[in-house]
Design a protein around this motif. Structure first.
Motif, PDB file in Angstrom:
ATOM      1  N   VAL A 140       1.938 -12.857  17.485  1.00  0.00           N
ATOM      2  CA  VAL A 140       2.676 -11.844  16.720  1.00  0.00           C
ATOM      3  C   VAL A 140       1.690 -11.026  15.883  1.00  0.00           C
ATOM      4  CG1 VAL A 140       4.510 -11.469  15.025  1.00  0.00           C
ATOM      5  CG2 VAL A 140       4.748 -13.281  16.740  1.00  0.00           C
ATOM      6  N   ARG A 141       0.743 -11.703  15.240  1.00  0.00           N
ATOM      7  CA  ARG A 141      -0.271 -10.987  14.451  1.00  0.00           C
ATOM      8  C   ARG A 141      -1.063 -10.029  15.328  1.00  0.00           C
ATOM      9  NH1 ARG A 141      -1.717 -16.202  12.556  1.00  0.00           N
ATOM     10  NH2 ARG A 141      -3.832 -15.814  13.303  1.00  0.00           N
ATOM     11  N   ARG A 142      -1.367 -10.436  16.555  1.00  0.00           N
ATOM     12  CA  ARG A 142      -2.128  -9.576  17.479  1.00  0.00           C
ATOM     13  C   ARG A 142      -1.383  -8.284  17.802  1.00  0.00           C
ATOM     14  NH1 ARG A 142      -4.241 -13.949  21.970  1.00  0.00           N
ATOM     15  NH2 ARG A 142      -6.035 -14.660  20.768  1.00  0.00           N
ATOM     16  N   ARG A 143      -0.064  -8.350  17.832  1.00  0.00           N
ATOM     17  CA  ARG A 143       0.750  -7.200  18.211  1.00  0.00           C
ATOM     18  C   ARG A 143       1.216  -6.367  17.014  1.00  0.00           C
ATOM     19  NH1 ARG A 143       1.101 -11.155  21.899  1.00  0.00           N
ATOM     20  NH2 ARG A 143       1.562 -10.663  24.070  1.00  0.00           N
ATOM     21  N   ALA A 144       0.968  -6.844  15.818  1.00  0.00           N
ATOM     22  CA  ALA A 144       1.464  -6.171  14.612  1.00  0.00           C
ATOM     23  C   ALA A 144       0.608  -4.964  14.247  1.00  0.00           C
ATOM     24  CB  ALA A 144       1.495  -7.159  13.446  1.00  0.00           C
ATOM     25  N   ASP A 145       1.265  -3.946  13.720  1.00  0.00           N
ATOM     26  CA  ASP A 145       0.558  -2.798  13.149  1.00  0.00           C
ATOM     27  C   ASP A 145      -0.015  -3.159  11.784  1.00  0.00           C
ATOM     28  OD1 ASP A 145       1.279  -0.899  15.230  1.00  0.00           O
ATOM     29  OD2 ASP A 145       3.302  -0.965  14.389  1.00  0.00           O
ATOM     30  N   LEU A 146       0.633  -4.109  11.117  1.00  0.00           N
ATOM     31  CA  LEU A 146       0.243  -4.490   9.768  1.00  0.00           C
ATOM     32  C   LEU A 146       0.582  -5.955   9.532  1.00  0.00           C
ATOM     33  CD1 LEU A 146      -0.665  -3.617   6.865  1.00  0.00           C
ATOM     34  CD2 LEU A 146       1.730  -3.057   6.439  1.00  0.00           C
ATOM     35  N   VAL A 147      -0.321  -6.676   8.901  1.00  0.00           N
ATOM     36  CA  VAL A 147      -0.075  -8.036   8.439  1.00  0.00           C
ATOM     37  C   VAL A 147      -0.074  -7.961   6.916  1.00  0.00           C
ATOM     38  CG1 VAL A 147      -0.912 -10.417   8.376  1.00  0.00           C
ATOM     39  CG2 VAL A 147      -1.194  -9.046  10.463  1.00  0.00           C
ATOM     40  N   THR A 148       1.008  -8.396   6.293  1.00  0.00           N
ATOM     41  CA  THR A 148       1.121  -8.303   4.839  1.00  0.00           C
ATOM     42  C   THR A 148       0.091  -9.194   4.146  1.00  0.00           C
ATOM     43  OG1 THR A 148       2.759 -10.080   4.739  1.00  0.00           O
ATOM     44  CG2 THR A 148       3.595  -7.813   4.953  1.00  0.00           C
ATOM     45  N   GLN A 149      -0.139  -8.919   2.887  1.00  0.00           N
ATOM     46  CA  GLN A 149      -0.966  -9.789   2.055  1.00  0.00           C
ATOM     47  C   GLN A 149      -0.147 -11.010   1.624  1.00  0.00           C
ATOM     48  OE1 GLN A 149      -4.360  -9.212   1.207  1.00  0.00           O
ATOM     49  NE2 GLN A 149      -4.042  -7.767   2.870  1.00  0.00           N
ATOM     50  N   ALA A 150       1.110 -10.775   1.262  1.00  0.00           N
ATOM     51  CA  ALA A 150       1.988 -11.849   0.784  1.00  0.00           C
ATOM     52  C   ALA A 150       2.552 -12.646   1.958  1.00  0.00           C
ATOM     53  CB  ALA A 150       3.132 -11.269  -0.042  1.00  0.00           C
ATOM     54  N   MET A 151       2.870 -13.890   1.693  1.00  0.00           N
ATOM     55  CA  MET A 151       3.472 -14.777   2.684  1.00  0.00           C
ATOM     56  C   MET A 151       4.973 -14.495   2.781  1.00  0.00           C
ATOM     57  SD  MET A 151       0.940 -16.611   3.710  1.00  0.00           S
ATOM     58  CE  MET A 151       1.122 -18.313   4.149  1.00  0.00           C
ATOM     59  N   GLY A 152       5.567 -14.914   3.891  1.00  0.00           N
ATOM     60  CA  GLY A 152       7.007 -14.815   4.050  1.00  0.00           C
ATOM     61  C   GLY A 152       7.720 -15.615   2.974  1.00  0.00           C
ATOM     62  N   GLY A 153       8.792 -15.040   2.429  1.00  0.00           N
ATOM     63  CA  GLY A 153       9.534 -15.705   1.367  1.00  0.00           C
ATOM     64  C   GLY A 153       8.845 -15.632   0.024  1.00  0.00           C
ATOM     65  N   ARG A 154       7.723 -14.943  -0.037  1.00  0.00           N
ATOM     66  CA  ARG A 154       6.931 -14.859  -1.263  1.00  0.00           C
ATOM     67  C   ARG A 154       6.503 -13.415  -1.568  1.00  0.00           C
ATOM     68  NH1 ARG A 154       9.077 -18.950  -1.491  1.00  0.00           N
ATOM     69  NH2 ARG A 154       8.238 -21.043  -1.588  1.00  0.00           N
ATOM     70  N   GLY A 155       7.387 -12.476  -1.291  1.00  0.00           N
ATOM     71  CA  GLY A 155       7.117 -11.081  -1.629  1.00  0.00           C
ATOM     72  C   GLY A 155       6.614 -10.211  -0.493  1.00  0.00           C
ATOM     73  N   ALA A 156       6.538 -10.734   0.732  1.00  0.00           N
ATOM     74  CA  ALA A 156       6.061  -9.930   1.863  1.00  0.00           C
ATOM     75  C   ALA A 156       6.982  -8.752   2.156  1.00  0.00           C
ATOM     76  CB  ALA A 156       5.912 -10.810   3.106  1.00  0.00           C
ATOM     77  N   VAL A 157       8.284  -8.985   2.067  1.00  0.00           N
ATOM     78  CA  VAL A 157       9.234  -7.897   2.327  1.00  0.00           C
ATOM     79  C   VAL A 157       9.107  -6.824   1.252  1.00  0.00           C
ATOM     80  CG1 VAL A 157      11.686  -7.305   2.500  1.00  0.00           C
ATOM     81  CG2 VAL A 157      10.802  -9.327   3.684  1.00  0.00           C
ATOM     82  N   ARG A 158       8.942  -7.230   0.002  1.00  0.00           N
ATOM     83  CA  ARG A 158       8.782  -6.256  -1.085  1.00  0.00           C
ATOM     84  C   ARG A 158       7.539  -5.404  -0.852  1.00  0.00           C
ATOM     85  NH1 ARG A 158      10.516  -5.480  -6.291  1.00  0.00           N
ATOM     86  NH2 ARG A 158       9.631  -3.514  -7.010  1.00  0.00           N
TER      87      ARG A 158
END
Length: 179
Positions: free
Chosen positions: A136-154
């Motif tokens: 999934v990371r290989r196909r992503a345009d962007l990998v967030t700094q924050a983890m899931g459930g810890r502000g990544a969506v924000r």
């Protein structure tokens, strides 16, 4: 903050489409002795989702599991559409887009594991979290700094608000004196 290229790409986004487990939550399934499920959500993600809606962006949830907790939280947040129990996330994304009359290429899809790849294949922007599966990371345009459930969506919501040119205006409403 995201690069100019990503901000330009995000400027055209009409819908933020989110997986739940691993994106809006930390991806852990916690069960009590009585069999009840416990799931936690980051309050900052919720505000971010409300803010992007104020900017005219639809918020859509597509999750492979079914959960009353998800239904309650997303209903409380006023998300535009919730699909639960859908492993066919690409098909669900296509159905969601049809309901709103938008093209999947105008969607930002945020997911973290293989079931999300069919939605990645058709979404205009693909985002994952640092602990998302390698493929999934290989196909992503962007990998967030924050983890899931810890502000990544924000983090992504803020990027969308900046790309739409409304971040500062919305911030000022919170930062201005109440009188």
């Amino acid at each position: 903050m995201a690069s100019y290229v990503l901000l330009e790409q995000a400027r055209h986004i009409e819908a933020l489409v989110l997986d739940v487990d691993g994106i809006l939550s930390d991806g852990f399934v916690t069960l009590t002795n009585s069999g009840d499920e416990i799931k936690s959500f980051d309050i900052r993600d919720g505000l971010g989702m409300k803010l992007v809606q104020k900017a005219g962006i639809k918020v859509i949830i597509i999750t492979g599991r079914k959960s009353n907790i998800v239904e309650k939280r997303m209903s409380d947040l006023g998300v535009d559409l919730i699909f639960q129990g859908r492993e066919d996330k690409g098909v669900a994304l296509t159905e969601a887009c049809a309901q709103f009359g938008i093209d999947p290429s105008d969607c930002l899809y945020m997911g973290d594991d293989w079931p999300d790849l069919s939605a990645f294949a058709i979404a205009g922007m693909k985002v994952t979290v640092p602990n998302g599966h390698l493929e999934v990371r290989r196909r992503a345009d962007l990998v967030t700094q924050a983890m899931g459930g810890r502000g990544a969506v924000r983090e992504i919501c803020d990027m969308l608000l900046v790309s739409k040119g409304v971040y500062q205006e919305l911030l000022e409403k919170y930062a201005s004196a109440p009188y």
